[in-house]
Design a protein around this motif. Sequence first.
Motif, PDB file in Angstrom:
ATOM      1  N   THR B 190      25.084  50.108  36.478  1.00 24.53           N
ATOM      2  CA  THR B 190      24.540  51.436  36.764  1.00 24.53           C
ATOM      3  C   THR B 190      23.058  51.278  37.102  1.00 24.53           C
ATOM      4  O   THR B 190      22.340  50.551  36.419  1.00 24.53           O
ATOM      5  N   ILE B 191      22.627  51.953  38.151  1.00 26.01           N
ATOM      6  CA  ILE B 191      21.210  51.950  38.502  1.00 26.01           C
ATOM      7  C   ILE B 191      20.587  53.287  38.092  1.00 26.01           C
ATOM      8  O   ILE B 191      21.044  54.345  38.517  1.00 26.01           O
ATOM      9  N   VAL B 192      19.551  53.201  37.274  1.00 25.22           N
ATOM     10  CA  VAL B 192      18.811  54.378  36.814  1.00 25.22           C
ATOM     11  C   VAL B 192      17.513  54.456  37.605  1.00 25.22           C
ATOM     12  O   VAL B 192      16.916  53.425  37.911  1.00 25.22           O
ATOM     13  N   HIS B 193      17.081  55.670  37.960  1.00 28.55           N
ATOM     14  CA  HIS B 193      15.858  55.808  38.760  1.00 28.55           C
ATOM     15  C   HIS B 193      15.085  57.034  38.328  1.00 28.55           C
ATOM     16  O   HIS B 193      15.448  57.690  37.333  1.00 28.55           O
ATOM     17  N   THR B 196      16.927  60.268  37.593  1.00 28.16           N
ATOM     18  CA  THR B 196      17.983  60.280  36.579  1.00 28.16           C
ATOM     19  C   THR B 196      17.511  61.114  35.391  1.00 28.16           C
ATOM     20  O   THR B 196      16.489  60.783  34.785  1.00 28.16           O
TER      21      THR B 196
END
Lengths: 295, 295
Positions: B190-193, B196
Amino acid sequence: RAEAKLIDGKAIAADVREEVRVGVAQMKEKIGKVPGLAVVLVGERKDSQTYVNAKKKACAEAGIDSFGTDLPGDATEEEVLKVVADYNADPNVHGILVQLPMPDHIDEERVLGAISYEKDVDGFHPLNTGRLAQRGREPLFVPCTPRGCIELLERSGIEIAGKEAVVVGRSNVVGIPAAMLLQRRDATVTIVHSRTPNSEEIVRRADIVIAACGRMEMVKGSWLKPGAAVIDVGINAKDDPSKKLGYRLVGDADFESCKEVAGAITPVPGGVGPMTIAILLKNTMEGAMRAYGMM
Amino acid sequence: RAEAKLIDGKAIAADVREEVRVGVAQMKEKIGKVPGLAVVLVGERKDSQTYVNAKKKACAEAGIDSFGTDLPGDATEEEVLKVVADYNADPNVHGILVQLPMPDHIDEERVLGAISYEKDVDGFHPLNTGRLAQRGREPLFVPCTPRGCIELLERSGIEIAGKEAVVVGRSNVVGIPAAMLLQRRDATVTIVHSRTPNSEEIVRRADIVIAACGRMEMVKGSWLKPGAAVIDVGINAKDDPSKKLGYRLVGDADFESCKEVAGAITPVPGGVGPMTIAILLKNTMEGAMRAYGMM
Ligand SMILES: NC(=O)C1=CN([C@@H]2O[C@H](COP(=O)(O)OP(=O)(O)OC[C@H]3O[C@@H](n4cnc5c(N)ncnc54)[C@H](OP(=O)(O)O)[C@@H]3O)[C@@H](O)[C@H]2O)C=CC1
Ligand SMILES: NC(=O)C1=CN([C@@H]2O[C@H](COP(=O)(O)OP(=O)(O)OC[C@H]3O[C@@H](n4cnc5c(N)ncnc54)[C@H](OP(=O)(O)O)[C@@H]3O)[C@@H](O)[C@H]2O)C=CC1
């Protein structure tokens, strides 16, 4: 509670195709030109021939010129590359697509990479793939099926930014580009694949689920967060003696159980399927508009 | 419970550099050639000059030839492209890197795309980026910092396949390629940015956390699943009157609280930092081995 809202891919695809038809007519009126799509088919796979014919028919309806080259299954890679090079050089062609899969003796990556990335309507050229994966870069073309998934969400008023999205499947054609597109629209995205031990638990976190695992009816209603939107990319033939052909088409999500829990869901057939060709037409028109300096 | 195991990036980087030194010596013995790295610097940024000097020194220690061109800050894009083209043509150069950031009047994407992808040691050429994002394709080079993160995990015996990984940050240089590399090794990623809304909750699911958000000490111990591995890419200067310079370097994770909960963690400095140059040397050596048909 109410059943999930049906996302009507057939109706939305018809809207997209109508928009393309109008765009093409305006282009013709303004500059006397129309977009052109070239389809290269190698070999005699029945399913591929069916797809290619459907694409040509859709082009005709939208007013897009279609070009086609059918090579025998034993054509050499050089022959295929020559056909691609000719279409690259032809100013009346704005989109080139090579129907996949190609016979084994042909290096798919090499052929896809030989298509001018300015005519790469399928979005599989490495430059377009690379740009899709990068922040601050814009691919000229995005693969049709994943782009279709996004249009279904957007045209159904389903918010993407700030939501959790889970993409089930990581193929180059569907899963990975779909994940990138969701991420570019500021979803928080997780990709689930065949080596994920706890897919069910992960899918249950999602506000948006894209099912593209090629496993018949794998995603169940019990896997969903209530209210989630489910975009079902799957196309599988399920035995059904009540049908004339002995089967019916079903998705990678189990429609009956999912529709009890989801907030919105695409049916199969009539969901993502019709979008793929609609977006192909749209990509072709956009390629022509760029070529003629109209966008 | 025990404190987290420290992942000693300095020691692991020293191992990698020693392996490269031995590889280079063997190459020299077998074929009388050594790898060559060319570094192109445009402008007079102090930090860039420091990085470039460190890279040249590291090359010398490993037995790699280094080449360098320093252009003034007002050099034109054409001048930069000419330098790149010359290095592309030079058979003694196996890796070319253009120190980023470049001055604003230069199109970074164009310059990076002009480097032969067979000499693209930084892994930023669109062909390498595109292949990294695709199943069944192999990039020739992978960006140094993310590859360094993976080597830290692998050389510390931390399993990746089948684990949940969360990457905090989605830059082209760190976050996105790190996520791709984890995914290629069968983690569920999962990519959090910055958009988010619930980063903390998402990070808490992870067996492996890569912190690369450029936010000083953002990831706290309370955000971690007990036993998680934390790879901290961040480099931030934190005020510290007890230090001679008035600051000390800290990461994007809060080391003090994280080490109480994590199973393993990289310190800052001495974690990811030293790996970046070590991998640059390794990438250069691999480029030379490919050029000489040795791998
Ligand atoms: N509507 C349309 O126009 C189109 C529909 N399709 C349909 O979409 C579906 C996906 O197609 P495509 O992407 O080409 O399929 P692929 O077979 O190429 O990829 C399937 C992906 O699903 C993953 N997967 C397999 N089993 C599981 C599992 N048990 N749990 C989680 N993930 C799993 C695989 O993981 P791994 O990588 O680990 O093997 C792989 O990444 C198919 O049903 C296909 O028919 C496809 C294209 C167009
Ligand atoms: N050790 C080494 O050799 C190297 C260290 N670094 C260090 O690594 C860190 C990251 O570098 P880099 O990737 O270049 O940084 P960038 O500034 O380019 O990217 C930061 C990323 O973090 C995201 N982000 C920002 N705020 C938050 C937040 N509150 N929550 C979650 N995500 C957030 C951003 O999201 P969005 O995209 O939404 O804006 C962006 O994607 C920095 O500390 C840098 O100094 C970098 C390179 C090499």
